[in-house]
Design a protein around this motif. Structure first.
Motif, short mmCIF file in Angstrom:
data_model
loop_
_atom_site.label_atom_id
_atom_site.label_comp_id
_atom_site.label_asym_id
_atom_site.label_seq_id
_atom_site.Cartn_x
_atom_site.Cartn_y
_atom_site.Cartn_z
N SER A 16 30.53 35.78 33.23
CA SER A 16 31.78 36.25 33.84
C SER A 16 31.72 37.77 34.06
O SER A 16 32.11 38.26 35.11
CB SER A 16 32.96 35.88 32.94
OG SER A 16 34.17 36.30 33.52
N LYS A 70 39.31 37.48 38.43
CA LYS A 70 39.35 36.89 37.08
C LYS A 70 39.71 35.41 37.16
O LYS A 70 39.13 34.59 36.43
CB LYS A 70 40.36 37.66 36.22
CG LYS A 70 40.63 37.05 34.86
CD LYS A 70 40.01 37.86 33.75
CE LYS A 70 40.40 37.38 32.38
NZ LYS A 70 39.73 36.17 31.93
N ARG A 73 36.65 33.52 38.14
CA ARG A 73 35.68 33.56 37.04
C ARG A 73 36.10 32.61 35.92
O ARG A 73 35.26 31.92 35.35
CB ARG A 73 35.52 34.99 36.50
CG ARG A 73 34.89 35.91 37.53
CD ARG A 73 34.45 37.26 37.00
NE ARG A 73 35.09 37.74 35.81
CZ ARG A 73 36.01 38.72 35.80
NH1 ARG A 73 36.41 39.29 36.92
NH2 ARG A 73 36.51 39.13 34.65
N ASP A 74 37.39 32.54 35.64
CA ASP A 74 37.89 31.62 34.60
C ASP A 74 37.68 30.17 35.02
O ASP A 74 37.30 29.33 34.20
CB ASP A 74 39.37 31.87 34.32
CG ASP A 74 39.61 33.16 33.56
OD1 ASP A 74 38.64 33.74 33.02
OD2 ASP A 74 40.77 33.61 33.50
N LYS A 123 32.12 40.23 37.54
CA LYS A 123 33.44 40.89 37.59
C LYS A 123 33.62 41.86 38.75
O LYS A 123 34.74 42.11 39.15
CB LYS A 123 33.78 41.53 36.25
CG LYS A 123 33.02 42.79 35.94
CD LYS A 123 33.52 43.38 34.62
CE LYS A 123 32.72 44.60 34.30
NZ LYS A 123 32.16 44.59 32.97
#
Length: 137
Positions: free
Chosen positions: A95, A104, A107-108, A99
């Motif tokens: 992750s 985010k 990425r999650d 970045k």
């Protein structure tokens, strides 16, 4: 006319004759023609079990244009330093690497999909350090 976007494939490396170590495998397309062909997809399937994919950012695509192979792979070996067998650390390192390119939330989503696939393939997995510790005095 806008050219086709290149993809990034996230998955777990396929263990076999060539690969002996568990790893998170991230494959970047460098050339959509070669990668999306039957041969390119067959190659991808022998390397990893793809869990989730996304389109590359313009910056990532610029890097790919300078490569002479159809895929570029980045691997995070789970059982080696600095990850030391920790799925959560592996997902965090991955992750962090993304970045500067993606949000985010995306990425999650990638981490969740990878975690779920890993747990399905490794049903007895426990995070290192979460095992019961016995202390003798």
């Amino acid at each position: 006319m806008k050219m086709g976007k290149l993809k990034v494939y996230y998955g777990w490396s396929r263990i076999g004759n060539v690969r002996k170590k568990r790893a998170l495998s991230v494959m970047f397309e460098n050339d959509a023609q070669g990668c999306r062909s039957d041969r390119g997809q067959r190659c991808l399937r022998t390397i990893q079990d793809t869990v989730i994919e996304r389109y590359q950012t313009d910056e990532e695509m610029a890097d790919g244009k300078r490569q002479n192979r159809i895929f570029t792979e980045y691997s995070l070996f789970i059982d080696e330093k600095p990850i030391n067998g920790s799925l959560e650390r592996c997902l965090l390192v991955n992750s962090d690497a993304d970045k500067n390119n993606i949000s985010k939330a995306i990425r999650d989503k990638i981490s969740d999909a990878l975690r779920e696939a890993f747990m399905l393939a490794n049903p007895g997995y426990k995070e290192p350090g979460s095992q019961l510790e016995l202390k003798f005095e």
